[in-house]
Design a protein around this motif. Structure first.
Motif, PDB file in Angstrom:
ATOM      1  N   GLY A   1       0.805  -1.216   0.000  1.00  0.00           N
ATOM      2  CA  GLY A   1       0.000   0.000   0.000  1.00  0.00           C
ATOM      3  C   GLY A   1       0.839   1.267   0.000  1.00  0.00           C
ATOM      4  O   GLY A   1       0.449   2.274  -0.593  1.00  0.00           O
ATOM      5  N   LEU A   2       2.010   1.219   0.636  1.00  0.00           N
ATOM      6  CA  LEU A   2       2.872   2.400   0.643  1.00  0.00           C
ATOM      7  C   LEU A   2       3.384   2.722  -0.757  1.00  0.00           C
ATOM      8  O   LEU A   2       3.562   3.887  -1.106  1.00  0.00           O
ATOM      9  N   ASP A   3       3.615   1.691  -1.564  1.00  0.00           N
ATOM     10  CA  ASP A   3       4.028   1.922  -2.950  1.00  0.00           C
ATOM     11  C   ASP A   3       2.902   2.574  -3.754  1.00  0.00           C
ATOM     12  O   ASP A   3       3.153   3.410  -4.622  1.00  0.00           O
ATOM     13  N   VAL A   4       1.674   2.215  -3.451  1.00  0.00           N
ATOM     14  CA  VAL A   4       0.527   2.839  -4.122  1.00  0.00           C
ATOM     15  C   VAL A   4       0.478   4.319  -3.752  1.00  0.00           C
ATOM     16  O   VAL A   4       0.320   5.183  -4.624  1.00  0.00           O
ATOM     17  N   PHE A   5       0.631   4.623  -2.471  1.00  0.00           N
ATOM     18  CA  PHE A   5       0.662   6.022  -2.049  1.00  0.00           C
ATOM     19  C   PHE A   5       1.808   6.768  -2.733  1.00  0.00           C
ATOM     20  O   PHE A   5       1.658   7.914  -3.153  1.00  0.00           O
ATOM     21  N   ALA A   6       2.967   6.120  -2.844  1.00  0.00           N
ATOM     22  CA  ALA A   6       4.113   6.751  -3.502  1.00  0.00           C
ATOM     23  C   ALA A   6       3.777   7.099  -4.948  1.00  0.00           C
ATOM     24  O   ALA A   6       4.110   8.185  -5.429  1.00  0.00           O
TER      25      ALA A   6
END
Length: 71
Positions: free
Chosen positions: A10-15
């Motif tokens: 999910g953090l990669d999606v936010f990035a």
């Protein structure tokens, strides 16, 4: 729900949401603020941050490269 989000990149999606757009501009300030507020409300283990793209993207914002007003 948060654990699932973190375990499934999910953090990669936010990035990706915070990355510059194809024309080189940055996303709308409201989107950026929403993502930052969400990140701020989460308890994120350092290992998740180290294994994602979010740290580099947040550094760009912190260094003022996005030319956003103080968020």
């Amino acid at each position: 729900m948060q654990e699932y989000f973190l375990e499934h990149a999910g953090l990669d999606v936010f990035a990706k949401w915070l990355d510059p757009l194809p024309d080189g501009t940055y996303p709308n300030q409201n989107l950026v603020q929403g993502v930052l507020n969400c990140l701020d409300s989460m308890r994120i283990a350092e290992t998740f941050i180290e294994n994602s793209e979010i740290e580099e993207v947040l550094r760009e914002y912190a260094e003022g490269k996005a030319k956003m007003p103080n968020l």
